[in-house]
Design a protein around this motif. Structure first.
Motif, PDB file in Angstrom:
ATOM      1  N   UNK A  86       0.850  -1.194   0.000  1.00 17.10           N
ATOM      2  CA  UNK A  86       0.000   0.000   0.000  1.00 17.10           C
ATOM      3  C   UNK A  86       0.888   1.248   0.000  1.00 17.10           C
ATOM      4  N   UNK A  87       0.421   2.311  -0.633  1.00 13.09           N
ATOM      5  CA  UNK A  87       1.199   3.554  -0.714  1.00 13.09           C
ATOM      6  C   UNK A  87       1.546   4.068   0.686  1.00 13.09           C
ATOM      7  N   UNK A  88       0.601   3.966   1.606  1.00 13.66           N
ATOM      8  CA  UNK A  88       0.819   4.448   2.970  1.00 13.66           C
ATOM      9  C   UNK A  88       1.991   3.698   3.631  1.00 13.66           C
ATOM     10  N   UNK A  89       2.011   2.379   3.514  1.00 14.65           N
ATOM     11  CA  UNK A  89       3.070   1.604   4.157  1.00 14.65           C
ATOM     12  C   UNK A  89       4.382   1.669   3.394  1.00 14.65           C
ATOM     13  N   UNK A  90       4.329   1.706   2.071  1.00 17.59           N
ATOM     14  CA  UNK A  90       5.572   1.859   1.309  1.00 17.59           C
ATOM     15  C   UNK A  90       6.275   3.153   1.669  1.00 17.59           C
ATOM     16  N   UNK A  91       5.503   4.208   1.910  1.00 19.21           N
ATOM     17  CA  UNK A  91       6.091   5.505   2.259  1.00 19.21           C
ATOM     18  C   UNK A  91       6.859   5.460   3.580  1.00 19.21           C
ATOM     19  N   UNK A  92       6.570   4.488   4.418  1.00 19.01           N
ATOM     20  CA  UNK A  92       7.253   4.351   5.704  1.00 19.01           C
ATOM     21  C   UNK A  92       8.655   3.744   5.567  1.00 19.01           C
ATOM     22  N   UNK A  93       8.954   3.175   4.404  1.00 21.72           N
ATOM     23  CA  UNK A  93      10.254   2.551   4.185  1.00 21.72           C
ATOM     24  C   UNK A  93      11.262   3.659   3.885  1.00 21.72           C
ATOM     25  N   UNK A  94      11.977   4.073   4.912  1.00 19.99           N
ATOM     26  CA  UNK A  94      12.887   5.207   4.778  1.00 19.99           C
ATOM     27  C   UNK A  94      14.359   4.808   4.809  1.00 19.99           C
ATOM     28  N   UNK A  95      14.664   3.642   5.312  1.00 20.16           N
ATOM     29  CA  UNK A  95      16.061   3.211   5.397  1.00 20.16           C
ATOM     30  C   UNK A  95      16.501   2.593   4.070  1.00 20.16           C
ATOM     31  N   UNK A 140       6.632  -7.415  -8.954  1.00 17.18           N
ATOM     32  CA  UNK A 140       6.277  -6.675  -7.732  1.00 17.18           C
ATOM     33  C   UNK A 140       7.528  -6.085  -7.085  1.00 17.18           C
ATOM     34  N   UNK A 141       8.637  -6.817  -7.141  1.00 17.82           N
ATOM     35  CA  UNK A 141       9.908  -6.299  -6.619  1.00 17.82           C
ATOM     36  C   UNK A 141      10.326  -5.064  -7.410  1.00 17.82           C
ATOM     37  N   UNK A 142      10.289  -5.181  -8.741  1.00 13.40           N
ATOM     38  CA  UNK A 142      10.712  -4.079  -9.600  1.00 13.40           C
ATOM     39  C   UNK A 142       9.841  -2.842  -9.383  1.00 13.40           C
ATOM     40  N   UNK A 143       8.535  -3.042  -9.254  1.00 15.26           N
ATOM     41  CA  UNK A 143       7.624  -1.922  -9.040  1.00 15.26           C
ATOM     42  C   UNK A 143       7.901  -1.251  -7.692  1.00 15.26           C
ATOM     43  N   UNK A 144       8.120  -2.061  -6.662  1.00 12.21           N
ATOM     44  CA  UNK A 144       8.428  -1.529  -5.331  1.00 12.21           C
ATOM     45  C   UNK A 144       9.719  -0.719  -5.373  1.00 12.21           C
ATOM     46  N   UNK A 145      10.757  -1.271  -5.995  1.00 15.18           N
ATOM     47  CA  UNK A 145      12.046  -0.577  -6.085  1.00 15.18           C
ATOM     48  C   UNK A 145      11.925   0.719  -6.889  1.00 15.18           C
ATOM     49  N   UNK A 146      11.118   0.708  -7.939  1.00 18.81           N
ATOM     50  CA  UNK A 146      10.937   1.904  -8.764  1.00 18.81           C
ATOM     51  C   UNK A 146      10.241   3.027  -7.992  1.00 18.81           C
ATOM     52  N   UNK A 147       9.392   2.670  -7.045  1.00 22.53           N
ATOM     53  CA  UNK A 147       8.653   3.672  -6.270  1.00 22.53           C
ATOM     54  C   UNK A 147       9.425   4.185  -5.066  1.00 22.53           C
ATOM     55  N   UNK A 148      10.464   3.490  -4.651  1.00 21.25           N
ATOM     56  CA  UNK A 148      11.212   3.874  -3.453  1.00 21.25           C
ATOM     57  C   UNK A 148      12.671   4.145  -3.833  1.00 21.25           C
ATOM     58  N   UNK A 149      13.115   5.386  -3.776  1.00 21.25           N
ATOM     59  CA  UNK A 149      14.483   5.715  -4.187  1.00 21.25           C
ATOM     60  C   UNK A 149      15.564   5.089  -3.303  1.00 21.25           C
TER      61      UNK A 149
END
Length: 163
Positions: free
Chosen positions: A93-102, A119-128
């Motif tokens: 979810x966008x809310x929980x993905x945004x919590x991944x700060x480390x 799903x891995x690639x999409x997650x990595x693309x959304x989180x710098x």
């Protein structure tokens, strides 16, 4: 993360249908049963039935599992499948993905039978802060790979931790 279950691979069956079947099985008291097509740990199964391509490492790990019931895993229950589907949806979810700060190092195995690399690639693309490492010939349990792949895996992990 080693091939995290951000989205399950269920063959031709979509996740929503797996979730629905699992939910029904829980409602009728069959949540602890193995899901269709799943089987318990078998100490005699061969390397061709496992997600590892290093025979000696497989035999060593299999022997350890045979002696210790706490290590024995194989097939999934309906309860476990539903919990994974629920959990992976919440994690993505966008809310929980945004919590991944480390900083996150995410390994994806090209021959993974259990999780979806898209799903891995999409997650990595959304989180710098997420670095995805794709291992084309790797199977789900990359830490049970052959010596060459395992050496590269550990070197990448140690380099990441040294940063």
């Amino acid at each position: 993360l080693n091939a995290p279950m951000l989205s399950m691979r269920n063959g031709a069956m979509p996740n929503w249908l797996c979730w629905l079947i699992s939910a029904v099985m829980l409602l009728v008291g069959k949540g602890q049963d193995y899901a269709a097509g799943q089987t318990p740990f078998d100490p005699h199964r061969g390397l061709d039935e496992y997600v590892c391509d290093e025979p000696n490492r497989f035999l060593y790990y299999q022997a350890k599992c045979a002696k210790n019931p706490a290590l024995q895993n194989h097939g999934v229950s309906y309860r476990w499948g539903k919990a994974c589907l629920d959990g992976s949806r919440r994690v993505r979810s966008a809310k929980n993905e945004a919590k991944v700060a480390i900083p996150v190092l995410l390994f994806s195995a090209g021959k993974d039978l259990y999780v979806r690399n898209d799903a891995h690639a999409a997650f990595a693309a959304r989180r710098p802060n997420v670095r995805q490492v794709f291992v084309p010939d790797g199977q789900h349990e990359l830490y049970l790979a052959d010596r060459k792949a395992l050496t590269a895996y550990w070197q990448t992990l140690l380099d990441f931790l040294a940063q």
